[in-house]
Design an enzyme around this catalytic site. Sequence first.
Site, PDB file in Angstrom:
ATOM      1  N   ASP A 245      30.183 -18.598  31.822  1.00 22.76           N
ATOM      2  CA  ASP A 245      29.712 -17.446  31.948  1.00 22.76           C
ATOM      3  C   ASP A 245      28.577 -17.364  30.964  1.00 22.76           C
ATOM      4  OD1 ASP A 245      30.830 -14.177  33.255  1.00 22.76           O
ATOM      5  OD2 ASP A 245      28.758 -15.079  32.705  1.00 22.76           O
TER       6      ASP A 245
HETATM    7  C1  GLC Z   1      26.941 -11.998  33.902  1.00 23.71           C
HETATM    8  C2  GLC Z   1      28.456 -12.291  34.983  1.00 23.71           C
HETATM    9  C3  GLC Z   1      28.241 -13.196  35.710  1.00 23.71           C
HETATM   10  C4  GLC Z   1      26.927 -13.650  36.072  1.00 23.71           C
HETATM   11  C5  GLC Z   1      26.095 -14.201  35.112  1.00 23.71           C
HETATM   12  C6  GLC Z   1      24.918 -14.436  35.280  1.00 23.71           C
HETATM   13  O1  GLC Z   1      27.382 -11.685  32.630  1.00 23.71           O
HETATM   14  O2  GLC Z   1      29.628 -12.026  34.030  1.00 23.71           O
HETATM   15  O3  GLC Z   1      29.017 -12.887  36.943  1.00 23.71           O
HETATM   16  O4  GLC Z   1      26.806 -14.628  37.287  1.00 23.71           O
HETATM   17  O5  GLC Z   1      26.136 -13.520  33.740  1.00 23.71           O
HETATM   18  O6  GLC Z   1      24.112 -13.347  35.456  1.00 23.71           O
END
Ligand code: GLC
Length: 722
Positions: A245
């Site tokens: 993430d």
């Molecule tokens: C965010 C989220 C994830 C998302 C990623 C990119 O913090 O937790 O679900 O796909 O970053 O935006």
Amino acid sequence: MNKRLDIEKIVSEMTLEEKIQFVVGVGMLNHKDNPKGKVYGAAGETMEIERLGIPRTSYADGPAGLRIHPDREGDSRKYHTTAFPVETMLASTWNRELLRKVGEAMGREVAEYGIDILLAPAVNIHRNPLCGRNFEYYSEDPLLSAEMAVAFVQGVQSQGVGACVKHFVANEQETNRMTIDTVVSERALREIYLRPFEIVIRKARPWTVMSSYNKLYGKYTSQSEWLLTKILREEWGFEGFVMTDWFAGDDAVKQIEAGNDLIMPGRSFQYFANRGSEVAEIRRAIEGGELSLDVLEERIKAILKVLIKTPAFNSYEYSNSPDLDAHACISYEAGCEGVVLLKNEKALPITAGTPFVVFGTGQLETIRGGTGSGETHPRYTISLLDGIIKRGLAADREVVEFYRKKIEELRGGDYRISYGQWNEEIRPKLPENLFERAELEELSERNEAALVVISRISGEGKDRRLEKGDYYLTDDELELITGVSQAFRKKGKKVVGILNVGSPIEVQSWIDLFDGILLLWQPGQEAGRILADVIGGHVNPSGKLPTTFPNHYADVPSRSFPGEPADNPSVVSYDEGIYVGYRYYETFRVEPAFEFGFGLSYTDFEYSDLKIERDGEELSVSFNVKNNGGAAGKEVSQLYVKAPKGKIDKPRIELRGFEKTELLQPGEEERLTVRLPVDEIASFDGYRWIIEQGDYEFLIGASSRDIRLTGRIGLRTAGGDL
Ligand code: GLC
């Protein structure tokens, strides 16, 4: 046609520096220190190595629609996408075919806007109604979550782009999400939290998985070899690649070693002053011999094996003009099947020409979805009021004008929802009790019914609050409802609540003030059309709850949410184990306000002729569903299994399958068949999956508590092992 590429050869020709950089994203796009991405508004990209024919590839959110910026500097055209209903509403359809259609439409938009991987679906579990991202998750039940996600991933990937199943794993809260340590029994982890990922990976083969922010048993999931290599790859046969993430974890070398192939979005510049760039960390580890080149090359191969399938690698000429009109119809269709009718004492539908009033600022400030990475940028959002007026329903015009003017005045001229970071400092909640009793009396004279809209918004980065205005009604919402209810009901006129919410709110204390309650969830851009067609009777609601509405928050089993110490949680212990949602309420006889699987219709259905047959390692459970009422409608029939008392405790019932009928005309009957592999009724005893010997009860329900047919079958498996 995927370009034939010799991955071994490519990797052998990469310089060491290219190898080190390739496993780290190019950095947060559109940041002041960083060039704009290939697609403005995408969430991340992987690096290009032109001499080796490796193009940049693009990653963008999210579960309710492709999230990219609709505007680009110096470019007059718009890059809007479709806002679909949020995942919880999609799960309320219980309709695999519809989820596949939504996946296909979203996947088409991903391809046509030049994105390669969609960062969806999210399959975390509704462990507690206050989780700020529940709207982005399907259900409290792992099987329903999994089946919805399987259909969605198949739809997305049928368009030649990748899906990304997230957030792997045990990430059921937003409070301190980047550091919280989840402690959960292995049984609950496997039966509840890992289960949706396992089923999706085995059945739909997603190209990628996103590991989560949190720790599990003290180790970041993105740095856990047990999760990312042993379970994901060795046990489940996952063949795609794992990305972190965004800015997750605290050690890039451990992430690479553990089996996390790609580090996103990459700190290739000092975006986060507290951490150096991961490229530097990995370079030091390679040079110091701490990280082997073989492991690094294994991660690169895992990434390339997927990327060679992407549109970018196949030089797809994307159009930047997907068919948003066709996708709007799919968003509308999905929303119509996701609406859940919770109460209806002859209140709905409102027949054409019947004069009625719409109360509540949410009729104009309609919430299409949540905030954060799960937000969307559609061409429009049809407000509840606009949908009602467009459909020609007889909403009281004077009140319509009153609300338009009042909200304009209160918002200083802009009543659109600003989807930035949701907080009430930026956008205070509006007052709701805007009418004197005498005005309500007058309105109840000239109108035959009243709707009251209650709306709630939440988003990524913080959990909801157990307070008035969030989980509870505000005093002035309650005053409005009470005033409307008294004025209309004493004249025998009906009052209907419209819940435009992304996750359960407290309802028990005020549902008796309503004759009808319609759960509209957060339905995406077609919101107003969906509501108008359901309340007007053009659409017969067929949605069923994918998550329990508890009577009292104190009844919710996840009492440790959001962890300890209360003022700044560092650890959350899932003490309830497998007893999540209806598994808890049904086993410990705790009465919910509205149970899992519940939903009313404008017609009635009758069940008959249950047959349970064993066909090798599969059970086939079939039965008839007949439309017994006066309106055409669809029914979601659920199969629950009650296991015999055995070595380990079990929930009283568990969802083991479901089917939805076609649209049945009055009097029409359909025979449904649920196929259940025997090994899917197994439990994890802490070491292995076992099937207890004995008689299993099969319950066919219109909900988890409204059981219509029951049957029994004895299961004897050799030695009790799978
Ligand atoms: C965010 C989220 C994830 C998302 C990623 C990119 O913090 O937790 O679900 O796909 O970053 O935006």
